[in-house]
Each structure stands twice: as C-alpha cells, then as structure tokens.
Design an enzyme around this catalytic site. Structure first.
Site, short mmCIF file in Angstrom:
data_model
loop_
_atom_site.label_atom_id
_atom_site.label_comp_id
_atom_site.label_asym_id
_atom_site.label_seq_id
_atom_site.Cartn_x
_atom_site.Cartn_y
_atom_site.Cartn_z
N SER A 71 9.01 6.36 -4.36
CA SER A 71 9.75 5.38 -3.57
C SER A 71 11.24 5.49 -3.91
O SER A 71 11.84 6.55 -3.74
CB SER A 71 9.19 3.98 -3.81
OG SER A 71 9.66 3.07 -2.85
N HIS A 116 1.80 2.57 0.78
CA HIS A 116 2.82 2.81 -0.23
C HIS A 116 2.26 2.51 -1.62
O HIS A 116 1.68 1.45 -1.86
CB HIS A 116 4.01 1.90 0.08
CG HIS A 116 5.31 2.34 -0.51
ND1 HIS A 116 5.86 3.57 -0.28
CD2 HIS A 116 6.20 1.68 -1.32
CE1 HIS A 116 7.02 3.66 -0.90
NE2 HIS A 116 7.24 2.54 -1.55
N GLU A 126 2.05 4.49 4.29
CA GLU A 126 3.19 3.84 3.64
C GLU A 126 3.26 2.34 3.96
O GLU A 126 2.52 1.56 3.40
CB GLU A 126 4.50 4.55 4.04
CG GLU A 126 4.58 6.00 3.56
CD GLU A 126 4.78 6.18 2.07
OE1 GLU A 126 4.87 5.19 1.33
OE2 GLU A 126 4.84 7.35 1.62
#
Length: 472
Positions: free
Chosen positions: A206, A382, A323
């Site tokens: 990230s 994510h 995600e």
C-alpha cells in the site's frame, strides 16, 4: 539466475505454542544490542536508527543516532509514529506504541555463525496511507523469512503532518528521508546480525509499496538497495496546492497557523486526531498528505523517475484483484473488465504503468495478481495478501479477516516466491513491458491452480497508461 517455482518447508501449525526464549547479544557498529532467541530465530526490536524527532528535530531531516553507550534492550517493539489509528477496526492489526523514538527498526534473523555465508535481507515498509500504520503489526512478523534464511527488517517512519506536510522551512518528504536513513543504517550494521549488505531487497505494501516505487525512482535511492518488491502500491503523489489547503483547514481546527511553528506547538496525537476528524467530516484527508514531487528526493513524477533511475534493480510488482472493491454495492458485473473500479484506477493501473516506465531496465519487472477471495471481506481485497507473503496465517487477526481456513499451501507458494526473489532468483514467468498481453503470475484465482502463470490479467488497465501500445 535460477528460476524459482517450488515452495520450501512451511509451518502448518495454526496455533502458536508459548515461546521459550533466551537473550542473545550482538555487537554492531551502532553499539551492543541485546535481543531474544526463540529456537533458531533471533529478534531485535525497537532499535533506533535516528535521533528522536522531537524538539528542534521535529519537522527536520532525520539525524543519525550516536553509538549506544550502554547495551540496548531490543526485547520489545519500539515507539510507533502512529498515535491514533485511522479507523476503529483495520484489516491489519496496527498497534500504537507510545514513546519518542519512533524512528526505529526491528530485525528478525536466523541464527548465524562465522562459518556460513551472510543471509539476504528484506527491508519492509508498512502501509497506512502515509497517515497511519505500525511496524509492530503481528502480520509483519518475519519469523517465516528467518526460518527460510532471510533477515527481515521492519522500519518505522514519520507519518501524516510530521512526515509529509508541505510547509515553508521544512524539508519535503521527511518520511522518505527517514526510510533512506534507515537503509543507510542497514548498510552499516546488518552484517553484525548475519545479513548481507550487498543483497538488500526493499519491499512494502500500500503506502509502503508506493514508497518502494518512489525510492526506486529517486536519484537518492541509488546504491542503498539491490532488489525491490511492491505490493498494492502506486505512482500517486500528493497535490501541493491541495495539501496546503488541507493544512490550512487543519491549522484552523487546531487553533494554530499552518506553519512549522504552529504545528510544532501541538502534540502529535492531537494533530492525528484532528486529521481523522476532518476526514470523517469532509472525506478528503486520505490522500491529502503523502509523497510530494518537486524536491531533491523526488525531483520528477514517480513514473518519469522510473524511466531514468533504478534500472539495475529487479522489481516484483503486483496488486490484489479487488483492493477497494470487495463485497460492496460499488462492485458491479463487468466493472473489472472495464478497468474503471477504484481498485483499477488507483492500484492495478500502476503495474503496467511502472512496467512501461521500466521497459528499458536491464534488471526487469515481473507482475503478479493476488486473486484469492476472503470469505469474510468478499473478495481479494486490500491487505489480504500480506499474511500469505509473510506465511503467518496463525497471526492475530488473520482469522477475522480471512476466515477460519485460509489455504496454507497458497501461503507456502506465495511466500516461497518472495523468498526466492529476495535470494536473487529470477521469477519463473516472463518479464513485463507494460503492453497488452503482459505475463503475470496469479495467486489463488478460484477454479484455477493455486499459482498460474498467465497473460493479459492487467489488460483492462493498460489503455489508461499513456504511451502504452499494443504488443506486436
């Protein structure tokens, strides 16, 4: 180089037994460090790599830490830059640890002796949108890397206003400058812990993945690491005008001018709480602070910098399939094929974009896509890939995010690929160039083998990459 395609041994135990440990001492250039050994794994936690960023050092470039005058107790995690988590509940457990010495790192290493070759090194940068996150997360425990002959280093760096504010009289990208100094510390000291300073891989997820790409694109990153891996990162940067506008509103809320002196008059935790309050009220704080283009560290946009720098550094790069578009009403049929989801425009597009920027890089770029859907989160969302890459499916919080039975074999395969890359092996699938039909390795796609080498998985976002032409 040899390709890698076979997983090593894995620990299938889902419940960790109580640990029995003993002290272990390392004498490094930084001074004497006392850690703990459990079996064949050694841990040295919370080691300061820079002076505490307090007082006059707050909002200043990081300063090297002097040599320890007394043995340093590295038996517990150090202070974290995060004082207030971004959300009440996060996918990744992100503990906040009080204290001033937030510029610290942790080392998890195999047992070492003078008769063996030094181990390759993985330096891990945590995510959190450059606003939050914690290197003390149990999901970043490097014990599986140590088991497999890799020294794992997790790094803390300044966040939010203290790390990425655009202020007059303050060096930009202080958080990146922290990471560069941490990499220097690794170069100077890691050999004492059994690591090889000539085989350092910098990796992150990230915001940490974005930091990896930023460091790779920066002239300042040259020579500080030798391989790179980015998980769900991006080439995004903060807009300077938007950042200044946000800081103006933040200063008004805090009752101080939006200046170095003004923010220095408020405690870090007070500022972080106000950032969260503004996010909740106005919804624009998530990307207001972050990487800033236009200074000596990032003189050019990241995608442009990647055309000129880091070409001798092999890069492993990828994203999860969903995600930010998991089990929500925003996830609609056909949207993935259209390449229009937030997942695609913020994260997945970075993969062909970076591959295109590095098309002439001799070292090569390899792409992957993590596709295993969490039954809890409703997709390959994510952060779900982190426990697989670290092979820590028994870590706290994994069951809550991944369900009771995440596939251990997939963790073994995913982890083995990253270990092989860190060791210097070349991935078994073809290099990517940012064109239609690029090769990639898929992990955990339903109905397919646990790992499958395919082509075209990033095709929906290739047209969004400026200057990318269809492969001949």
């Amino acid at each position: 180089m040899d390709s890698f395609d076979t997983p090593g041994e894995r620990n299938e135990t889902r419940v960790r037994p109580a640990e029995v440990w003993e002290t272990v001492t390392v004498r490094a250039p930084a001074g004497t460090v006392i850690g703990r050994r459990t079996g064949s794994v050694r841990r040295f936690l919370g080691i300061p790599y820079a002076a505490a960023p307090t007082g006059a050092r707050r909002f200043a470039a990081p300063a090297r830490r002097g040599r320890f005058t007394e043995p340093f107790d590295a038996s517990r995690h150090g202070a974290t830059a995060q004082r207030v988590p971004l959300f009440a509940t996060t996918t990744v457990p992100e503990p906040s640890v009080p204290g001033d010495d937030v510029l610290n790192l942790g080392i998890v290493a195999p047992d070492a002796d003078d008769d063996r070759e030094p181990f390759p090194v993985l330096v891990w940068i945590h995510g959190g949108g450059f606003l939050a996150g914690s290197p003390a997360s149990p999901w970043y425990d490097g014990r599986a890397f140590a088991r497999d002959g890799v020294v794992c280093v997790t790094v803390g760096y300044r966040l939010g206003v203290d790390g990425f504010a655009v202020l007059d009289g303050v060096p930009a990208n202080l958080g990146l400058r922290d990471l560069l100094l941490a990499l220097d510390w690794v170069q100077d000291n890691i050999a004492a812990f059994g690591g090889d300073p000539d085989r350092v891989t910098v990796a992150g997820q990230s915001a940490g993945g974005a930091a990896v790409l930023a460091l790779l694109s920066s002239p300042a990153g040259s020579g500080r690491f030798h391989r790179a891996a980015g998980l769900s990162g991006g080439t995004f940067a903060a807009d300077g005008d938007a950042a200044r506008d946000f800081l103006g509103r933040l200063g008004h809320r805090l009752g101080v001018p939006p200046t170095r002196a003004g923010f220095a008059d408020r405690a870090v935790e007070h500022i972080q709480q106000c950032v969260i309050d503004l996010r909740d009220e106005q919804g624009d704080a998530m990307l207001a602070l972050g990487l800033y283009v236009g200074d000596d560290i990032l003189p050019a946009p990241i995608a442009d910098g990647l055309t000129r720098h880091g070409h001798a550094v092999p890069l492993l790069l990828g994203a999860t399939g969903d995600e930010f578009d998991g089990d929500t009403t925003a996830r609609t049929a056909g949207s993935r094929e259209a390449g229009t989801r937030v997942t695609d425009t913020l994260f997945r597009v970075a993969c062909p974009r970076v591959a295109a920027s590095r098309r002439d890089a001799a070292a090569g770029t390899w792409l992957y896509s993590f596709e295993w859907p969490s039954p809890v989160l409703g997709g390959a969302t994510h952060c779900v890939d982190i426990p697989f890459f670290f092979d820590v499916l028994d870590a706290p919080g994994v069951g809550e995010a991944l369900g009771p039975n995440p596939p251990g074999e997939l963790a073994a395969l995913t982890h083995a690929d990253l270990v092989g890359f860190v060791r210097g092996q070349e991935p078994a699938w073809a290099r990517a160039t940012g064109t239609l039909g690029d090769a990639a390795r898929e992990y955990g796609r339903p109905g397919a083998a646990l790992t499958a080498d395919t082509t075209g998985v990033f095709d929906p976002v290739v047209p969004a990459v400026s200057g990318v032409a269809e492969a001949c």
